[in-house]
Design a protein around this motif. Structure first.
Motif, PDB file in Angstrom:
ATOM      1  N   PRO A   1       0.825  -1.228   0.000  1.00 22.67           N
ATOM      2  CA  PRO A   1       0.000   0.000   0.000  1.00 22.67           C
ATOM      3  C   PRO A   1       0.852   1.270   0.000  1.00 22.67           C
ATOM      4  N   ASN A   2       1.972   1.227   0.713  1.00 21.79           N
ATOM      5  CA  ASN A   2       2.828   2.414   0.752  1.00 21.79           C
ATOM      6  C   ASN A   2       3.549   2.650  -0.566  1.00 21.79           C
ATOM      7  N   ILE A   3       3.852   1.562  -1.264  1.00 23.52           N
ATOM      8  CA  ILE A   3       4.451   1.706  -2.604  1.00 23.52           C
ATOM      9  C   ILE A   3       3.439   2.377  -3.534  1.00 23.52           C
ATOM     10  N   MET A   4       2.172   1.969  -3.428  1.00 23.58           N
ATOM     11  CA  MET A   4       1.121   2.580  -4.246  1.00 23.58           C
ATOM     12  C   MET A   4       0.969   4.062  -3.912  1.00 23.58           C
ATOM     13  N   LYS A   5       0.953   4.346  -2.604  1.00 27.87           N
ATOM     14  CA  LYS A   5       0.814   5.746  -2.169  1.00 27.87           C
ATOM     15  C   LYS A   5       1.980   6.594  -2.674  1.00 27.87           C
ATOM     16  N   ALA A   6       3.176   6.006  -2.655  1.00 23.78           N
ATOM     17  CA  ALA A   6       4.377   6.752  -3.043  1.00 23.78           C
ATOM     18  C   ALA A   6       4.313   7.207  -4.492  1.00 23.78           C
ATOM     19  N   LYS A   7       3.590   6.434  -5.310  1.00 22.49           N
ATOM     20  CA  LYS A   7       3.486   6.796  -6.733  1.00 22.49           C
ATOM     21  C   LYS A   7       2.761   8.125  -6.922  1.00 22.49           C
ATOM     22  N   LYS A   8       1.933   8.483  -5.937  1.00 22.93           N
ATOM     23  CA  LYS A   8       1.156   9.725  -6.055  1.00 22.93           C
ATOM     24  C   LYS A   8       1.847  10.919  -5.405  1.00 22.93           C
ATOM     25  N   LYS A   9       2.940  10.645  -4.689  1.00 21.06           N
ATOM     26  CA  LYS A   9       3.627  11.760  -4.021  1.00 21.06           C
ATOM     27  C   LYS A   9       4.398  12.588  -5.049  1.00 21.06           C
ATOM     28  N   PRO A  10       4.549  13.906  -4.789  1.00 18.43           N
ATOM     29  CA  PRO A  10       5.197  14.773  -5.782  1.00 18.43           C
ATOM     30  C   PRO A  10       6.687  14.503  -5.955  1.00 18.43           C
ATOM     31  N   LEU A  11       7.113  14.478  -7.213  1.00 16.47           N
ATOM     32  CA  LEU A  11       8.533  14.308  -7.541  1.00 16.47           C
ATOM     33  C   LEU A  11       8.907  15.389  -8.550  1.00 16.47           C
ATOM     34  N   GLU A  12       9.772  16.274  -8.114  1.00 17.27           N
ATOM     35  CA  GLU A  12      10.168  17.424  -8.932  1.00 17.27           C
ATOM     36  C   GLU A  12      11.513  17.112  -9.582  1.00 17.27           C
ATOM     37  N   THR A  13      11.668  17.508 -10.830  1.00 23.03           N
ATOM     38  CA  THR A  13      12.944  17.260 -11.510  1.00 23.03           C
ATOM     39  C   THR A  13      13.656  18.574 -11.789  1.00 23.03           C
ATOM     40  N   MET A  14      14.944  18.585 -11.474  1.00 18.82           N
ATOM     41  CA  MET A  14      15.785  19.751 -11.762  1.00 18.82           C
ATOM     42  C   MET A  14      17.000  19.259 -12.539  1.00 18.82           C
TER      43      MET A  14
END
Lengths: 249, 312
Positions: free
Chosen positions: A189-202
């Motif tokens: 479940p936490n892996i699934m949740k992590a997919k929705k967390k924001p990931l910013e690219t620089m």
């Protein structure tokens, strides 16, 4: 309090690498890759501080090719709130990583940065200390215990003679040693949740950092091989051989 | 061209790794200076003056250098760094802690854990837990280097006659403070420089059983070490750990008791001259590097070994 954790994608600690036949490096294609074990400890420590109510937000940062997103997703599956990837194909050496982290520090202003004490691929053990120097912050390296106290942090460090404890003013840089904690396993479940967390690219360019490597690798070779040894039948034979053959006792 | 070696010391005695770092520095071909930064460290400075091959000892004596805190020490080293082409220190927890700070402040790379000097700008260092050796070239104006102590013979501790010169303390921001140390007390030799090392692993089973490994070490006049598994399980303190991220040892004789031989452990001891492994699992990877392997239950073999060593 905001905590920044730095995570590196490395060849898994169980894999024994091979030197490339042209001596240009080690073969890393098709090997199992994982988060650097010391960085997992860093993520875990940040999560513990958040669970204890001391931290409010955990930002995970990684650097390298696009595939490093996987490592950031792992960090978010463990419990980091969001992630930043500094994407580049250039080989990043510790000084460059420290400069990139410094640039992110100036944007994010975390009170605490936690990093692994070394990456198990290049075994440099430099980045945390370099970041502390560039940001002009105190450092607590090789930490086996971290205790927040008022506007500071007490870090117990693993040193050659045993342990020592230093008090640092916040903001501060901490690098982790093995005994700091045991990282949690991530759940589905936490892996699934992590997919929705924001990931910013620089990129290094967008951060205005020159990441050109300073050290040139001329060649990479196999270490000298040991001569094959032999089994001994019993303790008597062992002692006899150590005395008469090896002459070490 | 001159090289500066930052001495590791306790204000009285120079730690042995400093001598290995001096030896690495002499291979660069220029003058070798040693910096002793401490508080009331006259005895350590006097000892540094005796080290063979050292031309000058520079002494910074001030309260902020008493504990070797990275922030203060790095600022001091940077204040005199421009006089040197190379800055070296042993790759111990002391050196690993402060030297990258120096490198970053100078905007140069650090070359960690150097095992060979090819020429003044080219060095060999292990990567991937020693499973590969990288030859790297630095184009930085100052080369900042930690030295793997087991890879270089120690410089002579006496017989030298360096000049001594004071160094003014650098501005200090007092960002960190030493609260205290818990040092492991032991009558045994230090792991780093011991001729014989006896180490125990997970197979030893408990802190109580680990005493048996200690008895063998005492019988052999050896230093006592441990694998990561044994330290993590609480059989032995952290400073006993031999391996990739612990201590690197290369004694004449290394005795591995109940150690399976993970890559990370082998990284810390595979340069030992003679390796003995005692393990009841005949397939344990430790046997692949052991000169003498004994497949046996350690609880029988170790007491037997202790009594056999008594016989002449």
């Amino acid at each position: 309090m905001k905590i920044l954790v730095a995570v590196k994608r490395v060849v898994d600690f169980n894999v024994k690498v091979r030197v490339k036949s042209d001596n240009s490096g080690v073969e890393t294609a098709n090997l199992k890759m994982s988060m650097n074990p010391f960085d997992e400890i860093a993520v875990e420590e940040a999560i513990k501080l958040k669970e204890a109510g001391s931290a409010t937000e955990i930002v995970a940062v990684s650097m390298g090719p696009a595939v490093c997103q996987e490592t950031l997703r792992s960090a978010m599956a463990m419990g980091a709130d969001r992630a930043i990837l500094v994407q580049t194909e250039v080989e990043l050496q510790p000084l460059a990583v420290a400069k990139l982290l410094h640039a992110i520090l100036k944007k994010e202003n975390p009170q605490l940065v936690i990093l692994g004490k070394q990456a198990i691929d290049d075994d440099s053990n430099q980045t945390g200390q370099m970041l502390a120097a560039l940001a002009n912050l105190p450092q607590g390296t090789f930490a086996s215990k971290v205790k927040l106290s008022g506007d500071g942090v007490e870090v117990t460090r693993e040193i050659d003679g045993g342990l020592e404890t230093v008090a640092l003013k916040l903001p501060a840089i901490i690098t982790t040693d093995l005994r700091l904690n045991t990282p949690r396993y991530v759940t589905l479940p936490n892996i699934m949740k992590a997919k929705k967390k924001p990931l910013e690219t620089m990129t290094p360019e967008s951060l205005g950092v020159d990441v050109k490597p300073r050290l040139k690798t001329l060649k990479v070779q196999e270490p000298p091989k040991r001569k094959p040894g032999a089994k001994v039948a019993d303790v008597k034979e062992l002692v006899a051989k150590l005395r008469s053959e090896a002459k070490v006792i | 061209m001159a090289a500066l070696v930052i001495a590791e010391h306790d204000n009285r005695l120079i730690r042995s790794g400093t001598l290995n770092a001096v030896s690495a520095a002499t291979k660069l071909g220029g003058e070798v200076h040693v910096l002793v930064a401490g508080h009331q460290c006259g005895a350590a400075a006097a000892a540094a003056k005796q080290i063979g091959g050292v031309a000058k000892v520079r002494v910074a004596d001030a309260p902020q250098y008493k504990d070797g805190l990275a922030e203060s020490l790095a600022a001091l080293v940077v204040s005199i760094a421009k006089e040197y082409t190379h800055i070296l220190t042993p790759a111990t927890t002391f050196g690993k802690n402060f030297l990258p700070r120096v490198a970053a402040l100078l905007d140069v790379a650090q070359i960690s854990d150097v095992v060979a000097v090819e020429n003044p700008d080219t060095f060999v260092r292990p990567i991937y837990a020693g499973n590969a050796m990288a030859t790297v070239q630095s184009s930085d104006r100052i080369k900042v280097i930690t030295v793997r102590t087991t890879a270089f013979d120690a410089a002579a501790a006496s017989g030298g006659s360096a000049t001594v010169e004071p160094v003014a303390p650098a501005a200090d921001a007092a960002q960190s403070k030493m609260l205290g140390q818990e040092l492991t007390k032991s009558e045994r030799p230090e792991l780093a420089g011991a001729k014989i090392v006896v180490s125990g692993g997970r197979g030893v089973g408990s802190a109580e059983n680990f005493k048996l490994v200690g008895q063998l070490a005492d019988k052999m006049g050896a230093a006592l070490g441990a694998s990561r598994a044994a330290v993590d399980a609480g059989f032995a303190p952290n400073d006993y750990q031999v391996g990739q991220t612990g201590k690197i040892v290369a004694p004449d004789l290394y005795v591995a008791v109940g150690i399976s031989g993970a890559i990370q452990h082998l990284a810390g001891m595979k340069d030992s001259r003679v390796i003995v492994a005692i393990n009841k699992d005949a397939d344990a990877p430790i046997f692949q590097v052991a000169d003498y392997g004994l497949v046996a239950d350690l609880f029988q073999a170790v007491p037997e070994l202790i009594s056999e060593l008594d016989k002449k």
